[in-house]
Design an enzyme around this catalytic site. Structure first.
Site, PDB file in Angstrom:
ATOM      1  N   LYS A 193      -3.365   4.339   6.905  1.00 42.89           N
ATOM      2  CA  LYS A 193      -3.705   4.854   8.240  1.00 42.89           C
ATOM      3  C   LYS A 193      -3.589   6.500   8.229  1.00 42.89           C
ATOM      4  CE  LYS A 193      -1.361   0.645  10.523  1.00 42.89           C
ATOM      5  NZ  LYS A 193      -1.136  -0.093   9.262  1.00 42.89           N
ATOM      6  N   CYS A 221      -9.073 -13.900  17.933  1.00 36.46           N
ATOM      7  CA  CYS A 221      -9.767 -12.495  18.747  1.00 36.46           C
ATOM      8  C   CYS A 221     -10.884 -11.963  17.886  1.00 36.46           C
ATOM      9  CB  CYS A 221      -8.710 -11.543  18.540  1.00 36.46           C
ATOM     10  SG  CYS A 221      -6.942 -12.021  18.848  1.00 36.46           S
ATOM     11  N   ASP A 226     -11.713  -1.615  13.161  1.00 34.33           N
ATOM     12  CA  ASP A 226     -12.080  -1.686  11.743  1.00 34.33           C
ATOM     13  C   ASP A 226     -13.302  -1.899  11.606  1.00 34.33           C
ATOM     14  OD1 ASP A 226      -9.655  -0.683  10.813  1.00 34.33           O
ATOM     15  OD2 ASP A 226      -8.695  -2.792  10.945  1.00 34.33           O
ATOM     16  N   ARG A 247       0.812  -1.218   0.165  1.00 31.23           N
ATOM     17  CA  ARG A 247       0.103  -0.006   0.028  1.00 31.23           C
ATOM     18  C   ARG A 247       0.800   1.228   0.111  1.00 31.23           C
ATOM     19  NH1 ARG A 247      -3.970  -0.907   4.016  1.00 31.23           N
ATOM     20  NH2 ARG A 247      -4.851  -1.943   2.339  1.00 31.23           N
ATOM     21  N   TYR A 248       1.785   1.408   0.985  1.00 33.11           N
ATOM     22  CA  TYR A 248       2.615   2.347   0.880  1.00 33.11           C
ATOM     23  C   TYR A 248       3.848   2.046   0.134  1.00 33.11           C
ATOM     24  CZ  TYR A 248       0.131   3.386   5.143  1.00 33.11           C
ATOM     25  OH  TYR A 248      -0.902   3.322   6.373  1.00 33.11           O
ATOM     26  N   CYS A 251     -10.971  -9.438  15.256  1.00 37.46           N
ATOM     27  CA  CYS A 251      -9.841  -9.386  14.251  1.00 37.46           C
ATOM     28  C   CYS A 251     -10.306  -8.853  12.780  1.00 37.46           C
ATOM     29  CB  CYS A 251      -9.643 -10.901  14.008  1.00 37.46           C
ATOM     30  SG  CYS A 251      -8.099 -11.064  12.734  1.00 37.46           S
ATOM     31  N   ARG A 290      -8.970  -9.611  10.159  1.00 40.90           N
ATOM     32  CA  ARG A 290      -8.886 -10.297   9.105  1.00 40.90           C
ATOM     33  C   ARG A 290      -9.806 -11.582   9.261  1.00 40.90           C
ATOM     34  NH1 ARG A 290      -2.872  -9.479   9.235  1.00 40.90           N
ATOM     35  NH2 ARG A 290      -2.699  -6.968   8.278  1.00 40.90           N
ATOM     36  N   ASP A 305      -7.502   3.197  10.472  1.00 41.17           N
ATOM     37  CA  ASP A 305      -6.990   2.602   9.170  1.00 41.17           C
ATOM     38  C   ASP A 305      -8.264   2.949   8.193  1.00 41.17           C
ATOM     39  OD1 ASP A 305      -5.308   1.442   7.472  1.00 41.17           O
ATOM     40  OD2 ASP A 305      -4.857  -0.140   8.947  1.00 41.17           O
ATOM     41  N   ARG A 359       6.885   0.121   2.275  1.00 42.87           N
ATOM     42  CA  ARG A 359       6.350  -0.887   3.183  1.00 42.87           C
ATOM     43  C   ARG A 359       5.583  -2.000   2.536  1.00 42.87           C
ATOM     44  NH1 ARG A 359       4.460   3.476   6.977  1.00 42.87           N
ATOM     45  NH2 ARG A 359       4.946   4.685   5.097  1.00 42.87           N
ATOM     46  N   CYS A 363      -3.748 -18.581  14.308  1.00 45.58           N
ATOM     47  CA  CYS A 363      -3.656 -18.009  15.476  1.00 45.58           C
ATOM     48  C   CYS A 363      -3.811 -18.904  16.505  1.00 45.58           C
ATOM     49  CB  CYS A 363      -4.295 -16.718  15.526  1.00 45.58           C
ATOM     50  SG  CYS A 363      -4.394 -15.800  14.075  1.00 45.58           S
TER      51      CYS A 363
END
Ligand SMILES: *Cc1c(COP(=O)(O)O)cnc(C)c1O
Ligand code: SF4
Length: 371
Positions: A338, A130, A294, A113-114, A133, A135, A331, A117, A126
């Site tokens: 961000k 969570c 998000d 995206r950037y 999450c 994702r 974000d 990075r 995982c």
């Protein structure tokens, strides 16, 4: 904050320490089905409906260690790990992939995206899923893993894109991979001369601190500079085991930062954010981001209004070390990246005079220079 070693849930009270402290035992004995969870916790009807309704969509999994931290239904650890019927709420602003990570993927396991990075997804697994999450659309699919060809395509892209200097190794949780597999990925990244910084994004210090073994740390150590972004959200997660995991990483030269997510009824007060920040600093881990949750489907009940997030940040200034104050980041949905938000301190401008409010509410004037 928990100072004595984390009390185990009575179901595992008699387990030999050697097993309890073995991350493989913790992974093998994760609680992933409703009947077993119901034996271990007195589930509420709302939790039972959440578990049934999310089954097949975004399943749950909890390590015995993380489950042992759970108290009653409002417990901040329990609310992050056990589904709730509020996850079934559907709202018009729910998104599947709020950050458009899939749209910005030049090769399947990479988001770029950037300019400088990139984010590399190395696993879908995982220790704990969570409930907030971002994702949730892709984590938890434990049968699938990126293929060797996908990894090669990602390494090739990074090698031919020297503008990328910083690679975030994420997932899922990269520490779900074996020491060998993870070290191999990091070694391949380190071979690309244009990459300066490698970051490992992992929640294992929170949900499975036993994973931070001497072997893991030693296998990664040759590839510094390595940064670790971890994800503590509440002081109840701040146990001696978690502290030992962070100490082991810091002692081995990893640079530690924490990315918390602001969650309604879990950590949305200045006192909680301050207490978390103080503990993290004592572990040599700097609060880095406080994320606005998000707008991913199933998290509406966990989101906090931005005004409230700003008020929390405002209250921290002057009460805790500046080192303990994270940046508040949203974000941008749709893939804008961000933005960081700062509480407004300027009260008014009068010519070159700018009037600000200090932490006690008093007014002070700064006489600015004309450009
Ligand atoms: C968050 C993020 C990064 C890293 O951003 P920093 O502000 O440098 O921590 C990089 N790429 C993507 C796609 C991200 O979402
Ligand atoms: S550890 Fe990270 S990727 Fe895994 S479920 Fe939690 S927030 Fe999502």
């Amino acid at each position: 904050m928990i100072t004595a070693p984390t009390p185990r849930h009575p179901a595992w009270a008699d387990l030999p320490d050697a097993l309890w402290n073995d991350w493989r035992w913790q992974m093998r004995n994760r609680v992933t089905d409703a009947a077993k969870l119901g034996e271990l916790l007195a589930l509420t009807e709302a939790e039972r409906r959440g578990i049934a309704g999310r089954n097949g969509q975004f399943a749950f999994a909890v390590t015995p260690y993380y489950l042992s931290l759970m108290e009653g239904p409002n417990c901040p650890v329990r609310r992050q790990g056990v589904p709730h019927e509020d996850e079934l709420l559907e709202t018009p602003w729910d998104m599947r992939d709020p950050l458009a990570e899939d749209a910005h993927s030049p090769v399947p396991i990479l988001t770029h995206r950037y300019p400088d990075r990139a984010l590399l997804y190395v696993t879908h697994n995982c220790p704990v899923y969570c409930r907030h999450c971002t994702r949730s659309r892709k984590v938890g699919d434990e049968a699938s893993a990126p293929s060797a060809a996908m990894f090669e395509a990602a390494f090739a892209y990074l090698a031919r894109t020297p503008a990328i200097r910083d690679v975030l190794v994420s997932g899922g949780d990269p520490l779900s991979l074996s020491d060998h597999k993870l070290a191999e990925i990091v070694r391949r990244l380190r071979e690309i001369p244009s990459i300066d910084v490698i970051r490992l994004c992992t929640r294992n210090p929170v949900t499975l601190p036993q994973r931070i073994t001497p072997g893991l740390v030693e296998s990664l150590r040759p590839f510094h500079p390595l940064f670790v972004h971890t994800h503590f959200n509440h002081p109840r997660e701040c146990t001696p085991e978690a502290g030992a995991a962070l100490a082991r990483l810091a002692d081995a030269g990893f640079v530690l930062g924490n990315q918390m997510v602001l969650l309604r009824g879990i950590n949305d007060t200045p006192e909680i954010v301050a207490a978390l920040g103080r503990w993290l600093l004592r572990q040599r881990c700097r609060p880095y981001y406080m994320f606005q949750c998000d707008p991913v489907g199933g998290t509406t009940h966990l989101r906090v209004p931005i005004a409230r997030g700003l008020a929390i940040l405002d209250a921290l200034r002057g009460q805790v070390s500046g080192l303990a104050i994270p940046q508040y980041a949203v974000d941008l949905p749709g893939g804008g990246g961000k933005v960081t938000l700062v509480p407004e301190r300027e009260i008014r401008r009068d010519g070159d005079a700018r009037v600000y409010r200090d932490v006690f509410g008093r007014e002070f004037t700064y006489f600015d220079l004309p450009d």
